[in-house]
Design an enzyme around this catalytic site. Structure first.
Site, mmCIF file in Angstrom:
data_model
loop_
_atom_site.group_PDB
_atom_site.id
_atom_site.type_symbol
_atom_site.label_atom_id
_atom_site.label_comp_id
_atom_site.label_asym_id
_atom_site.label_seq_id
_atom_site.Cartn_x
_atom_site.Cartn_y
_atom_site.Cartn_z
ATOM 1 N N LYS A 175 0.842 -1.208 0.000
ATOM 2 C CA LYS A 175 0.000 0.000 0.000
ATOM 3 C C LYS A 175 0.867 1.244 0.000
ATOM 4 O O LYS A 175 2.082 1.177 0.215
ATOM 5 C CB LYS A 175 -0.911 -0.019 1.228
ATOM 6 C CG LYS A 175 -0.180 0.005 2.561
ATOM 7 C CD LYS A 175 -1.108 -0.418 3.703
ATOM 8 C CE LYS A 175 -0.333 -0.611 4.974
ATOM 9 N NZ LYS A 175 -0.654 0.291 6.035
ATOM 10 N N ARG A 196 -9.072 0.166 16.004
ATOM 11 C CA ARG A 196 -9.085 1.004 14.800
ATOM 12 C C ARG A 196 -10.110 0.449 13.811
ATOM 13 O O ARG A 196 -11.210 0.951 13.727
ATOM 14 C CB ARG A 196 -7.670 1.030 14.216
ATOM 15 C CG ARG A 196 -7.458 1.981 13.101
ATOM 16 C CD ARG A 196 -6.036 1.933 12.576
ATOM 17 N NE ARG A 196 -5.723 0.647 11.958
ATOM 18 C CZ ARG A 196 -4.558 0.366 11.354
ATOM 19 N NH1 ARG A 196 -3.592 1.280 11.332
ATOM 20 N NH2 ARG A 196 -4.345 -0.807 10.811
ATOM 21 N N TYR A 227 16.667 30.357 5.813
ATOM 22 C CA TYR A 227 15.595 31.138 6.457
ATOM 23 C C TYR A 227 15.810 31.217 7.964
ATOM 24 O O TYR A 227 16.142 30.208 8.600
ATOM 25 C CB TYR A 227 14.238 30.485 6.211
ATOM 26 C CG TYR A 227 13.737 30.598 4.792
ATOM 27 C CD1 TYR A 227 13.394 31.831 4.236
ATOM 28 C CD2 TYR A 227 13.591 29.457 4.018
ATOM 29 C CE1 TYR A 227 12.914 31.920 2.943
ATOM 30 C CE2 TYR A 227 13.109 29.530 2.714
ATOM 31 C CZ TYR A 227 12.779 30.767 2.189
ATOM 32 O OH TYR A 227 12.309 30.841 0.903
ATOM 33 N N MET A 242 12.122 24.542 0.958
ATOM 34 C CA MET A 242 11.287 23.657 0.126
ATOM 35 C C MET A 242 12.120 22.877 -0.886
ATOM 36 O O MET A 242 11.852 21.704 -1.153
ATOM 37 C CB MET A 242 10.199 24.478 -0.586
ATOM 38 C CG MET A 242 9.173 23.606 -1.282
ATOM 39 S SD MET A 242 7.934 24.534 -2.170
ATOM 40 C CE MET A 242 7.004 25.302 -0.870
HETATM 41 C C1 LIG Z 1 -3.771 -4.566 8.652
HETATM 42 C C2 LIG Z 1 -2.312 -4.477 8.366
HETATM 43 N N1 LIG Z 1 -1.590 -5.608 8.261
HETATM 44 C C3 LIG Z 1 -0.270 -5.596 8.033
HETATM 45 C C4 LIG Z 1 0.414 -4.399 7.858
HETATM 46 C C5 LIG Z 1 1.895 -4.412 7.628
HETATM 47 O O1 LIG Z 1 2.571 -3.895 8.736
HETATM 48 P P1 LIG Z 1 4.153 -3.783 8.773
HETATM 49 O O2 LIG Z 1 4.517 -2.765 7.736
HETATM 50 O O3 LIG Z 1 4.458 -3.315 10.138
HETATM 51 O O4 LIG Z 1 4.683 -5.121 8.449
HETATM 52 C C6 LIG Z 1 -0.297 -3.204 7.961
HETATM 53 C C7 LIG Z 1 0.418 -1.941 7.806
HETATM 54 O O5 LIG Z 1 0.163 -0.940 8.387
HETATM 55 C C8 LIG Z 1 -1.695 -3.245 8.216
HETATM 56 O O6 LIG Z 1 -2.405 -2.124 8.316
#
Ligand SMILES: Cc1ncc(COP(=O)(O)O)c(C=O)c1O
Length: 345
Positions: A30, A116, A237, A285
């Site tokens: 992701k 969460r 700056y 920047m």
């Molecule tokens: C539900 C879930 N599983 C697994 C992972 C992977 O975690 P990590 O990058 O700590 O291995 C994440 C990442 O945030 C996650 O949200």
């Protein structure tokens, strides 16, 4: 040719990191592969058999890249996003009837303490898990990266009990992130979901080499100017650094517009000529300034490494994170699109 800000991503390192991680492995790709760009084929070449993303759009992007491995969408989804995930032939995580009914293949998430996503209500989770389109059960740890914390064991036990109570042996059961996968084989179940370790960063925020992991990303820029500073001359700056002797200062064209955060003002090193040099003055920047000392052989055009190795020296994302009071995840994920990603092997 020198480029103002370049992230070089070693796909061989991604592959080797995946090869070292427990199997079966789901590589979490992701957020543009934690800032590394498209890395799914390398993760699959290293032995990952699943991929996970946060959003339905990310699943669609993987399919557009020609990836045909199983994909799990882990985030919260609107009805439209459930349709996008289904069109991408991705599994989704569900903790509501709405998603569980709408998606073709569902992994039920029990919130065992992350607080969460997922349902905290075990009975609700059990009802969801009885649906015929459910193919997996999952949870997520809040403290796997804190080896002294007891809560990890509490979550693991709650999940294990839930899996037993569901009592189906046709489901894919998964819980472990990188920290859990490296820390406790009891957490592995049928699949580990590793992100940070795939990229060769340490989920425990120390040295990834301790787990045989290789950082895949290095960050590069170049010396655009070398200038003489008299005692008292200031850089940047707010004049937040002044030369305390007659010395040389380099200008390096990377800044917070690239994701090299302003919080690193007067508080990090960069590598030039295989040696550490302190970043001095305010990160702006598009540029930073670097103290070279009273005598230097650094010249315009010399390569600069902000994350990675040069000669015998190295700077880890973990070091940058410590200086910023954050975690390695945010350092690479925070590199902005202006930084070109170059994939090498
Ligand atoms: C539900 C879930 N599983 C697994 C992972 C992977 O975690 P990590 O990058 O700590 O291995 C994440 C990442 O945030 C996650 O949200």
């Amino acid at each position: 040719m020198a480029e103002r800000a370049l992230a070089r991503v070693d796909l061989g390192a991604i592959e080797r990191n995946c090869a070292r991680l427990p199997k079966p492995l789901c590589a979490v790709v992701k957020a543009d592969g934690y800032g590394h760009g498209p890395v799914a084929p390398a993760a699959l070449a290293g032995g990952a058999t699943w991929l996970a993303v946060a959003t339905a759009a990310e699943a669609g992007e993987l399919r557009e890249q020609g990836v045909d491995a199983p994909v799990l969408v882990m985030g919260a989804l609107t009805a439209e996003e459930v349709r996008i995930a289904a069109a991408a032939d991705a599994d989704v995580v569900a903790w509501s009837e709405a998603v569980a009914e709408a998606a073709p293949r569902v992994h039920v998430k029990l919130d065992t303490g992350m607080g969460r996503l997922g349902t905290k209500d075990r009975d609700h989770a059990l009802r969801l898990a009885a649906r015929p389109n459910v193919v997996g059960l999952m949870t997520h740890f809040a403290t796997a990266d804190e080896p002294d914390d007891d809560f990890f064991g509490v979550q693991l036990e709650a999940f294990r009990q839930f899996v037993e109570d569901v009592g189906r042996d046709d489901l894919l059961v998964h819980a472990a992130n990188s920290a859990a996968a490296l820390r406790d084989p009891e957490s592995h179940f049928d699949l580990v979901r590793c992100g940070i370790a795939v990229y060769g960063m340490d989920p425990f925020h120390e040295d990834p080499a301790a787990h045989g992991l290789e950082p895949a990303l290095s960050l590069h820029s170049w010396v655009a100017a070398v200038r003489r500073f008299e005692t008292g001359d200031t850089a940047g700056y707010g004049r937040r650094w002044a030369a305390d002797e007659r010395s040389w200062v380099a200008t390096v064209p990377i800044g917070y517009g690239d994701g090299w955060r302003r919080g690193l003002t007067n508080d990090c090193d960069v590598l030039i000529g295989g040696r550490r040099h302190p970043l001095v003055g305010t990160v702006s920047m598009d540029n930073v300034t670097v103290a070279l000392g009273p005598d230097t052989d650094v010249k315009v055009g010399d390569p600069v490494v902000l994350i990675g190795r040069q000669g015998e020296e190295r700077i880890l994302a973990e070091e940058v994170a410590r200086r910023l009071g954050t975690i390695n995840y945010e350092v690479t994920t925070g590199l902005l699109p202006r930084v070109r990603r170059e994939h090498v092997r």
